[in-house]
Design an enzyme around this catalytic site. Structure first.
Site, PDB file in Angstrom:
ATOM      1  CD  GLU A  47      34.126  43.404  40.122  1.00 37.80           C
ATOM      2  OE1 GLU A  47      32.907  43.500  40.348  1.00 37.80           O
ATOM      3  OE2 GLU A  47      34.981  44.201  40.588  1.00 37.80           O
ATOM      4  CG  ASP A  58      25.177  44.991  38.697  1.00 32.61           C
ATOM      5  OD1 ASP A  58      26.188  45.591  39.102  1.00 32.61           O
ATOM      6  OD2 ASP A  58      25.116  43.757  38.601  1.00 32.61           O
TER       7      ASP A  58
END
EC number: 4.2.1.20
Length: 260
Positions: A47, A58
Site C-alpha cells: 500500500e 493518519d
C-alpha cells in the site's frame, strides 16, 4: 480482467500482510526500491501512501512522513513516473494507492485512474471519499480502469452500510481496529474489540477482511489474523525507516520480524 488483489487472497487464505509506506520517504527515490524490497521480503500486498498536507485518518508518524515526502518533491505526477515499469520486477504483488480525495480531484479523477492503472496499481483507498459520491460519480471510472476501491469499516459502521460496502467492493474490507488514527495504541478494551470483529465475521460477507490501525509487530499481527484474513501495518514500518542509511534493507528486516 486481472484482479491481483483477489488472486492474492485466493493464493493465501490466512495471515496476509499488507504493508504501507509513504511514497517519497525517507528520500524521493526510495519508492521503487521499497516496493521491490517489501515484495521480496514476503509482503502479500503493498500500500503506497500518496503524501498529502492534511491526512485526516493518519497519526503523527505518517503525517510526519508525508511532510518529509512533500518537501522531497513527491507528488502524483512524480509517483506515476516512478512506478512506470514496476510490473516488470514485481509482477504479482498487488499494489494499492492510499490517499485523500482532494489531490485526486485536483489531478482529475479520470486522469488519476488512467495513470494509476498504467503504473500498475490494482486498488485505491481514499478514506474521505463518500460512498454515495463514489457510486454516483466515480464507480464507472474505477471500473473502466480496472481499479478496485477499498472502503474502511469502523466499530461504529452500521450493518446496512457494511453490507453496501461489501456489495460495492471486489477486493477486501479494511477493518479499522478501533477509535483514533493510524499508528496509535489501541484503546479499545480487548473484549469490545473481539466482539466487533466477531460481529463482522458473523455477517458472512463476500469479501475478505484486513485489520488496520494499531498493528505494529509480530504479536499484534498474529492477534489480528485470528479475526481476519490478515492485517495492515504502516506506522511501525515508517518508524523503522526513520534515519536509516539503507531503507530497502531496513524494510526487509522489519517484514522479516513480523513474519518470522
Amino acid at each position: 480482467m486481472t484482479n491481483r488483489i483477489k488472486d492474492a487472497f485466493d493464493k493465501k487464505q490466512k495471515n496476509l500482510l499488507n504493508i504501507y509506506f509513504t511514497a517519497g520517504y525517507p528520500s524521493l527515490h526510495d519508492t521503487v526500491p521499497l516496493i521491490k524490497a517489501l515484495s521480496e521480503a514476503g509482503a502479500d500486498l503493498i500500500e503506497i501512501g500518496m503524501p498529502f498536507s492534511d491526512p485526516l485518518a493518519d497519526g503523527p508518524v505518517i503525517q510526519a512522513s508525508s511532510t518529509v515526502a512533500l518537501a522531497n518533491g513527491m507528488n502524483l505526477r512524480v509517483l506515476f513516473e516512478q512506478l512506470k515499469g514496476i510490473r516488470e520486477s514485481v509482477p504479482e504483488t498487488p499494489i494499492l494507492l492510499m490517499g485523500y480525495l482532494n489531490p485526486v480531484m485536483q489531478f482529475g479523477v479520470d486522469n488519476f485512474c488512467r495513470e494509476a492503472a498504467a503504473a500498475g496499481a490494482d486498488g485505491i483507498i481514499l478514506p474521505d471519499l463518500p460512498l454515495d459520491d463514489y457510486v454516483a460519480e466515480y464507480q464507472d471510472i474505477f471500473r473502466r480502469h480496472n481499479l478496485r476501491p477499498v472502503f474502511l469499516i469502523t466499530p461504529q459502521t452500521a450493518p446496512e452500510r457494511i453490507r453496501r460496502i461489501d456489495e460495492l467492493t471486489d477486493s477486501f474490507l479494511y477493518l479499522v481496529s478501533g477509535p483514533g488514527t493510524t499508528g496509535g495504541a489501541n484503546t479499545q478494551a480487548e473484549g469490545v474489540q473481539e466482539a466487533y470483529f466477531q460481529r463482522i465475521e458473523a455477517m458472512n460477507l463476500r469479501n475478505p477482511r484486513l485489520i488496520g490501525f494499531g498493528i505494529g509487530d509480530k504479536a499484534s499481527f498474529q492477534n489480528a489474523c485470528q479475526y481476519a484474513e490478515g492485517a495492515i501495518i504502516g506506522s511501525a514500518l515508517i518508524r523503522a525507516l526513520e534515519g536509516v542509511d539503507d531503507a530497502p534493507a531496513a524494510a526487509k528486516r522489519f517484514v522479516s520480524s513480523v513474519l518470522a
